[in-house]
Motif scaffolding. Sequence first.
Motif, mmCIF file in Angstrom:
data_model
loop_
_atom_site.group_PDB
_atom_site.id
_atom_site.type_symbol
_atom_site.label_atom_id
_atom_site.label_comp_id
_atom_site.label_asym_id
_atom_site.label_seq_id
_atom_site.Cartn_x
_atom_site.Cartn_y
_atom_site.Cartn_z
ATOM 1 N N LEU A 51 40.778 74.287 23.223
ATOM 2 C CA LEU A 51 39.809 73.249 23.571
ATOM 3 C C LEU A 51 40.191 72.693 24.938
ATOM 4 C CD1 LEU A 51 37.373 71.653 22.334
ATOM 5 C CD2 LEU A 51 39.047 69.953 21.584
ATOM 6 N N SER A 52 39.313 72.872 25.928
ATOM 7 C CA SER A 52 39.645 72.479 27.302
ATOM 8 C C SER A 52 38.547 71.590 27.874
ATOM 9 C CB SER A 52 39.813 73.715 28.192
ATOM 10 O OG SER A 52 40.853 74.550 27.701
ATOM 11 N N PHE A 53 38.977 70.569 28.644
ATOM 12 C CA PHE A 53 38.058 69.651 29.315
ATOM 13 C C PHE A 53 38.191 69.833 30.826
ATOM 14 C CE2 PHE A 53 39.477 67.677 25.371
ATOM 15 C CZ PHE A 53 38.275 67.412 24.738
ATOM 16 N N THR A 54 37.078 69.688 31.534
ATOM 17 C CA THR A 54 37.130 69.773 32.994
ATOM 18 C C THR A 54 37.683 68.474 33.572
ATOM 19 O OG1 THR A 54 34.860 68.960 33.176
ATOM 20 C CG2 THR A 54 35.172 71.346 33.066
ATOM 21 N N SER A 55 38.107 68.542 34.831
ATOM 22 C CA SER A 55 38.736 67.387 35.474
ATOM 23 C C SER A 55 37.751 66.254 35.741
ATOM 24 C CB SER A 55 39.385 67.813 36.795
ATOM 25 O OG SER A 55 38.421 68.397 37.658
ATOM 26 N N GLY A 56 36.437 66.490 35.534
ATOM 27 C CA GLY A 56 35.466 65.418 35.747
ATOM 28 C C GLY A 56 35.535 64.330 34.701
ATOM 29 N N GLY A 57 36.160 64.610 33.555
ATOM 30 C CA GLY A 57 36.259 63.611 32.501
ATOM 31 C C GLY A 57 37.504 62.761 32.651
ATOM 32 N N SER A 58 37.481 61.600 31.995
ATOM 33 C CA SER A 58 38.608 60.665 32.045
ATOM 34 C C SER A 58 39.334 60.683 30.709
ATOM 35 C CB SER A 58 38.112 59.245 32.350
ATOM 36 O OG SER A 58 37.444 59.208 33.590
ATOM 37 N N SER A 59 40.627 60.946 30.753
ATOM 38 C CA SER A 59 41.457 60.971 29.549
ATOM 39 C C SER A 59 41.717 59.536 29.072
ATOM 40 C CB SER A 59 42.773 61.676 29.875
ATOM 41 O OG SER A 59 43.652 61.636 28.783
ATOM 42 N N PRO A 60 41.861 59.331 27.748
ATOM 43 C CA PRO A 60 41.839 60.295 26.643
ATOM 44 C C PRO A 60 40.417 60.634 26.206
ATOM 45 C CG PRO A 60 42.299 58.115 25.791
ATOM 46 C CD PRO A 60 42.241 57.966 27.286
ATOM 47 N N PHE A 61 40.313 61.707 25.408
ATOM 48 C CA PHE A 61 39.032 62.184 24.919
ATOM 49 C C PHE A 61 38.961 61.985 23.402
ATOM 50 C CE2 PHE A 61 40.269 64.646 28.623
ATOM 51 C CZ PHE A 61 39.150 64.554 29.436
ATOM 52 N N THR A 62 37.800 61.558 22.930
ATOM 53 C CA THR A 62 37.548 61.440 21.494
ATOM 54 C C THR A 62 36.656 62.604 21.085
ATOM 55 O OG1 THR A 62 37.701 59.033 21.611
ATOM 56 C CG2 THR A 62 36.659 59.966 19.658
ATOM 57 N N VAL A 63 37.074 63.337 20.040
ATOM 58 C CA VAL A 63 36.439 64.617 19.708
ATOM 59 C C VAL A 63 35.984 64.607 18.249
ATOM 60 C CG1 VAL A 63 36.734 67.122 19.641
ATOM 61 C CG2 VAL A 63 37.942 65.770 21.377
ATOM 62 N N TRP A 64 34.727 65.053 18.037
ATOM 63 C CA TRP A 64 34.201 65.316 16.698
ATOM 64 C C TRP A 64 34.028 66.828 16.538
ATOM 65 C CZ3 TRP A 64 32.976 61.099 19.513
ATOM 66 C CH2 TRP A 64 32.959 59.848 18.879
ATOM 67 N N VAL A 65 34.392 67.349 15.369
ATOM 68 C CA VAL A 65 34.275 68.786 15.094
ATOM 69 C C VAL A 65 33.420 68.962 13.846
ATOM 70 C CG1 VAL A 65 35.504 70.932 14.641
ATOM 71 C CG2 VAL A 65 36.561 69.174 16.088
ATOM 72 N N ASN A 66 32.396 69.809 13.944
ATOM 73 C CA ASN A 66 31.535 70.113 12.802
ATOM 74 C C ASN A 66 31.419 71.619 12.634
ATOM 75 O OD1 ASN A 66 30.468 67.651 11.559
ATOM 76 N ND2 ASN A 66 29.637 67.230 13.590
ATOM 77 N N GLN A 68 38.970 62.837 11.624
ATOM 78 C CA GLN A 68 37.637 63.006 12.207
ATOM 79 C C GLN A 68 37.045 61.650 12.544
ATOM 80 O OE1 GLN A 68 35.755 65.320 13.659
ATOM 81 N NE2 GLN A 68 34.802 66.439 11.962
ATOM 82 N N PRO A 69 36.859 61.308 13.828
ATOM 83 C CA PRO A 69 37.202 62.125 14.997
ATOM 84 C C PRO A 69 38.690 62.024 15.311
ATOM 85 C CG PRO A 69 36.314 60.037 15.726
ATOM 86 C CD PRO A 69 36.213 60.026 14.218
ATOM 87 N N PHE A 70 39.148 62.832 16.256
ATOM 88 C CA PHE A 70 40.534 62.718 16.712
ATOM 89 C C PHE A 70 40.533 62.499 18.224
ATOM 90 C CE2 PHE A 70 39.605 67.230 17.198
ATOM 91 C CZ PHE A 70 40.202 67.572 18.404
ATOM 92 N N THR A 71 41.632 61.970 18.723
ATOM 93 C CA THR A 71 41.770 61.643 20.146
ATOM 94 C C THR A 71 42.902 62.452 20.753
ATOM 95 O OG1 THR A 71 40.969 59.394 19.756
ATOM 96 C CG2 THR A 71 42.151 59.779 21.811
ATOM 97 N N THR A 72 42.660 62.974 21.951
ATOM 98 C CA THR A 72 43.693 63.732 22.652
ATOM 99 C C THR A 72 43.747 63.293 24.109
ATOM 100 O OG1 THR A 72 44.394 65.938 23.371
ATOM 101 C CG2 THR A 72 42.031 65.601 23.056
ATOM 102 N N PRO A 73 44.956 63.127 24.662
ATOM 103 C CA PRO A 73 45.072 62.777 26.084
ATOM 104 C C PRO A 73 45.105 64.005 26.994
ATOM 105 C CG PRO A 73 47.224 62.674 25.060
ATOM 106 C CD PRO A 73 46.259 63.058 23.966
ATOM 107 N N ASN A 74 45.125 65.204 26.406
ATOM 108 C CA ASN A 74 45.330 66.426 27.180
ATOM 109 C C ASN A 74 43.995 67.057 27.579
ATOM 110 O OD1 ASN A 74 48.153 66.189 26.690
ATOM 111 N ND2 ASN A 74 47.853 67.133 24.677
ATOM 112 N N TYR A 75 43.974 67.636 28.770
ATOM 113 C CA TYR A 75 42.796 68.364 29.224
ATOM 114 C C TYR A 75 42.742 69.772 28.613
ATOM 115 C CZ TYR A 75 41.611 64.771 32.643
ATOM 116 O OH TYR A 75 41.234 63.592 33.235
ATOM 117 N N THR A 76 43.891 70.330 28.251
ATOM 118 C CA THR A 76 43.957 71.641 27.604
ATOM 119 C C THR A 76 44.690 71.483 26.279
ATOM 120 O OG1 THR A 76 43.990 72.782 29.738
ATOM 121 C CG2 THR A 76 44.739 74.020 27.811
ATOM 122 N N ASN A 77 44.064 71.951 25.197
ATOM 123 C CA ASN A 77 44.620 71.773 23.861
ATOM 124 C C ASN A 77 44.537 73.097 23.104
ATOM 125 O OD1 ASN A 77 44.584 68.506 23.647
ATOM 126 N ND2 ASN A 77 42.740 69.230 24.691
#
Length: 228
Positions: free
Chosen positions: A74-89, A100-109
């Motif tokens: 799971l990877s985010f582009t540099s245009g976003g601001s960390s941390p990211f909140t993610v929902w998975v379905n 659910q949801p979970f939060t990650t500070p990393n751009y690459t997971n």
Amino acid sequence: MFGTADERARRHRSVLAAVLIVLLLVGSAFGILGASVAPARAPTTRLAAEGAFTVSLSFAPNPVPAGTQTQISLSFTSGGSSPFTVWVNGSAPGCAPPTQPFTTPNYTNNFPCTPSSSGSYNVHIDAIDSSGYKTSTSNTLTVSTGNGGCTSNCGGSGSGNGSGSGGFAIPDSLVATMFMFVMIFFAGLFALAGGVIAMAVLISRRLRQLTEAMKPPGQAPPESKPPS
């Protein structure tokens, strides 16, 4: 007919005072209304906008036999601001996130998982960065029948307890701002109504005073004489 010059001057001063009071009340009412509206414009809440950043989802290996580990990337582009909140379905059984949801500070997971049931799973991702922007993506994980693996959808959809399909919730700060705006707006309306009522009463009183002042003076009763 309408009184002396002094009476006319007093009437003119009374009319001028009434006009000034009306202007003062109207200006105060508009000032109160403006003060009630201005604070609601000050907070600037940037709502979610699609495309501010992107997220990519991949599986390796894919397809994968049931009971065999695969790697979720799971990877985010540099245009976003960390941390990211993610929902998975739509996760395969055994590959759903623990929360659910979970939060990650990393751009690459990278997350290892072991799907337990064969099938084709369209995994959907909703993500929001710390600035309130959101994005989404989907990818299909194909799980084939493996040794010791389940041959049907035995483990459920694995979508977790969260409402990932919602994707975006109104921030509490925005709700508080809207509530404050409504309260200030109604307070301004009540103040404006009070000012209008006071202005109407004052104008009515001034008009009554002017009407009384403009009446011609009463004539003295005729002098009575005793009969001759």
